[in-house]
Design a protein around this motif. Structure first.
Motif, PDB file in Angstrom:
ATOM      1  N   LYS A  49       0.847  -1.185   0.000  1.00  0.00           N
ATOM      2  CA  LYS A  49       0.000   0.000   0.000  1.00  0.00           C
ATOM      3  C   LYS A  49       0.886   1.239   0.000  1.00  0.00           C
ATOM      4  N   PRO A  50       0.458   2.325  -0.683  1.00  0.00           N
ATOM      5  CA  PRO A  50       1.255   3.556  -0.719  1.00  0.00           C
ATOM      6  C   PRO A  50       1.495   4.124   0.673  1.00  0.00           C
ATOM      7  N   VAL A  51       2.692   4.612   0.901  1.00  0.00           N
ATOM      8  CA  VAL A  51       3.039   5.286   2.143  1.00  0.00           C
ATOM      9  C   VAL A  51       2.959   6.783   1.860  1.00  0.00           C
ATOM     10  N   THR A  52       1.959   7.434   2.434  1.00  0.00           N
ATOM     11  CA  THR A  52       1.751   8.858   2.197  1.00  0.00           C
ATOM     12  C   THR A  52       2.069   9.656   3.444  1.00  0.00           C
ATOM     13  N   GLY A  53       2.246  10.957   3.257  1.00  0.00           N
ATOM     14  CA  GLY A  53       2.462  11.860   4.378  1.00  0.00           C
ATOM     15  C   GLY A  53       3.855  11.848   4.964  1.00  0.00           C
ATOM     16  N   ALA A  54       4.814  11.214   4.301  1.00  0.00           N
ATOM     17  CA  ALA A  54       6.193  11.206   4.803  1.00  0.00           C
ATOM     18  C   ALA A  54       6.834  12.564   4.550  1.00  0.00           C
ATOM     19  N   ARG A  55       7.660  12.992   5.475  1.00  0.00           N
ATOM     20  CA  ARG A  55       8.451  14.214   5.301  1.00  0.00           C
ATOM     21  C   ARG A  55       9.886  13.759   5.048  1.00  0.00           C
ATOM     22  N   LEU A  56      10.329  13.877   3.796  1.00  0.00           N
ATOM     23  CA  LEU A  56      11.613  13.322   3.374  1.00  0.00           C
ATOM     24  C   LEU A  56      12.626  14.417   3.059  1.00  0.00           C
ATOM     25  N   ARG A  57      13.890  14.070   3.217  1.00  0.00           N
ATOM     26  CA  ARG A  57      15.015  14.923   2.846  1.00  0.00           C
ATOM     27  C   ARG A  57      15.952  14.108   1.964  1.00  0.00           C
ATOM     28  N   LEU A  58      16.582  14.767   0.985  1.00  0.00           N
ATOM     29  CA  LEU A  58      17.507  14.093   0.071  1.00  0.00           C
ATOM     30  C   LEU A  58      18.834  14.833   0.085  1.00  0.00           C
ATOM     31  N   GLU A  59      19.903  14.067   0.288  1.00  0.00           N
ATOM     32  CA  GLU A  59      21.256  14.627   0.281  1.00  0.00           C
ATOM     33  C   GLU A  59      22.113  13.766  -0.627  1.00  0.00           C
ATOM     34  N   GLY A  60      22.922  14.411  -1.459  1.00  0.00           N
ATOM     35  CA  GLY A  60      23.837  13.700  -2.352  1.00  0.00           C
ATOM     36  C   GLY A  60      25.271  13.924  -1.930  1.00  0.00           C
ATOM     37  N   LEU A  61      26.030  12.835  -1.868  1.00  0.00           N
ATOM     38  CA  LEU A  61      27.439  12.889  -1.475  1.00  0.00           C
ATOM     39  C   LEU A  61      28.275  12.173  -2.516  1.00  0.00           C
ATOM     40  N   MET A  62      29.427  12.737  -2.830  1.00  0.00           N
ATOM     41  CA  MET A  62      30.376  12.015  -3.673  1.00  0.00           C
ATOM     42  C   MET A  62      30.896  10.837  -2.863  1.00  0.00           C
ATOM     43  N   SER A  63      31.289   9.775  -3.556  1.00  0.00           N
ATOM     44  CA  SER A  63      31.740   8.578  -2.846  1.00  0.00           C
ATOM     45  C   SER A  63      33.132   8.727  -2.251  1.00  0.00           C
ATOM     46  N   HIS A  64      33.799   9.846  -2.497  1.00  0.00           N
ATOM     47  CA  HIS A  64      35.099  10.083  -1.871  1.00  0.00           C
ATOM     48  C   HIS A  64      35.018  11.348  -1.023  1.00  0.00           C
ATOM     49  N   PRO A  65      35.798  11.427   0.045  1.00  0.00           N
ATOM     50  CA  PRO A  65      35.700  12.554   0.973  1.00  0.00           C
ATOM     51  C   PRO A  65      36.201  13.854   0.364  1.00  0.00           C
ATOM     52  N   GLY A  66      35.750  14.958   0.977  1.00  0.00           N
ATOM     53  CA  GLY A  66      36.261  16.263   0.588  1.00  0.00           C
ATOM     54  C   GLY A  66      35.366  17.059  -0.341  1.00  0.00           C
ATOM     55  N   MET A  67      34.286  16.474  -0.825  1.00  0.00           N
ATOM     56  CA  MET A  67      33.381  17.190  -1.726  1.00  0.00           C
ATOM     57  C   MET A  67      32.165  17.670  -0.950  1.00  0.00           C
ATOM     58  N   ALA A  68      31.695  18.856  -1.299  1.00  0.00           N
ATOM     59  CA  ALA A  68      30.520  19.418  -0.622  1.00  0.00           C
ATOM     60  C   ALA A  68      29.275  18.620  -1.009  1.00  0.00           C
ATOM     61  N   PRO A  69      28.390  18.335  -0.043  1.00  0.00           N
ATOM     62  CA  PRO A  69      27.151  17.621  -0.364  1.00  0.00           C
ATOM     63  C   PRO A  69      26.182  18.530  -1.116  1.00  0.00           C
ATOM     64  N   ILE A  70      25.245  17.902  -1.825  1.00  0.00           N
ATOM     65  CA  ILE A  70      24.156  18.638  -2.459  1.00  0.00           C
ATOM     66  C   ILE A  70      22.867  18.199  -1.798  1.00  0.00           C
ATOM     67  N   THR A  71      21.904  19.091  -1.704  1.00  0.00           N
ATOM     68  CA  THR A  71      20.621  18.753  -1.096  1.00  0.00           C
ATOM     69  C   THR A  71      19.497  19.151  -2.043  1.00  0.00           C
ATOM     70  N   ALA A  72      18.361  18.529  -1.866  1.00  0.00           N
ATOM     71  CA  ALA A  72      17.205  18.832  -2.708  1.00  0.00           C
ATOM     72  C   ALA A  72      15.932  18.689  -1.886  1.00  0.00           C
ATOM     73  N   PRO A  73      14.965  19.584  -2.114  1.00  0.00           N
ATOM     74  CA  PRO A  73      13.672  19.428  -1.449  1.00  0.00           C
ATOM     75  C   PRO A  73      12.909  18.258  -2.055  1.00  0.00           C
TER      76      PRO A  73
END
Length: 147
Positions: A76-100
């Protein structure tokens, strides 16, 4: 007191091992496949998360849409979730990106995203479910190319 400090090379190896272990734990997708399904536990049962990228494959510097579909153990569909998305490079030292993340109905959510450079990325989806549970999902995006 003895303090152990890892060198930069040791940290890179440990990061690579952690990423490999997470990849093996979540399964590997066939090249060219843009729909993925994984099971992710949460406090009131299991939530199934499937995702797509549009366009697929993604290119660095080009806007994409990440689409997420959440289903409960009864599909059954899961509705009403409040989600956050963050993108990270697989190696350290890079700034993350975020999206609504916006709910589109019927358990479907989407987020606009733009990878800042070519390479391997990890998307982290976190949030709260309407029933009070938590969700955390890691998505491996390998081989983002330069256009």
């Amino acid at each position: 007191m003895h303090v152990c400090v890892a060198s930069r090379a040791q940290r890179r190896v440990l990061t690579a091992v952690a990423i490999l272990a997470c990849s093996l734990a979540t399964g590997c997708a066939a090249p060219g496949c843009d729909v993925h399904r994984d099971r992710e536990p949460e406090s009131s049962g299991a939530i199934s998360v499937s995702w797509t990228l549009d366009p697929s494959p993604p290119f660095a510097g080009t806007p994409i849409v990440v689409r997420l579909t959440l289903r409960d153990r009864d599909q059954k569909p899961v509705t009403g979730a409040r989600l956050r998305l963050e993108g990270l490079m697989s190696h350290p030292g890079m700034a993350p990106i975020t999206a609504p993340v916006t709910e589109r109905g019927n358990g479907e959510y989407e987020a606009p995203l733009q990878f800042t450079m070519a390479g391997d990325w990890v998307l982290i989806v976190t949030g709260e479910l309407s029933g009070g549970g938590q969700i955390k999902k890691q998505i491996e995006i390998n081989g983002v190319r330069q256009q």
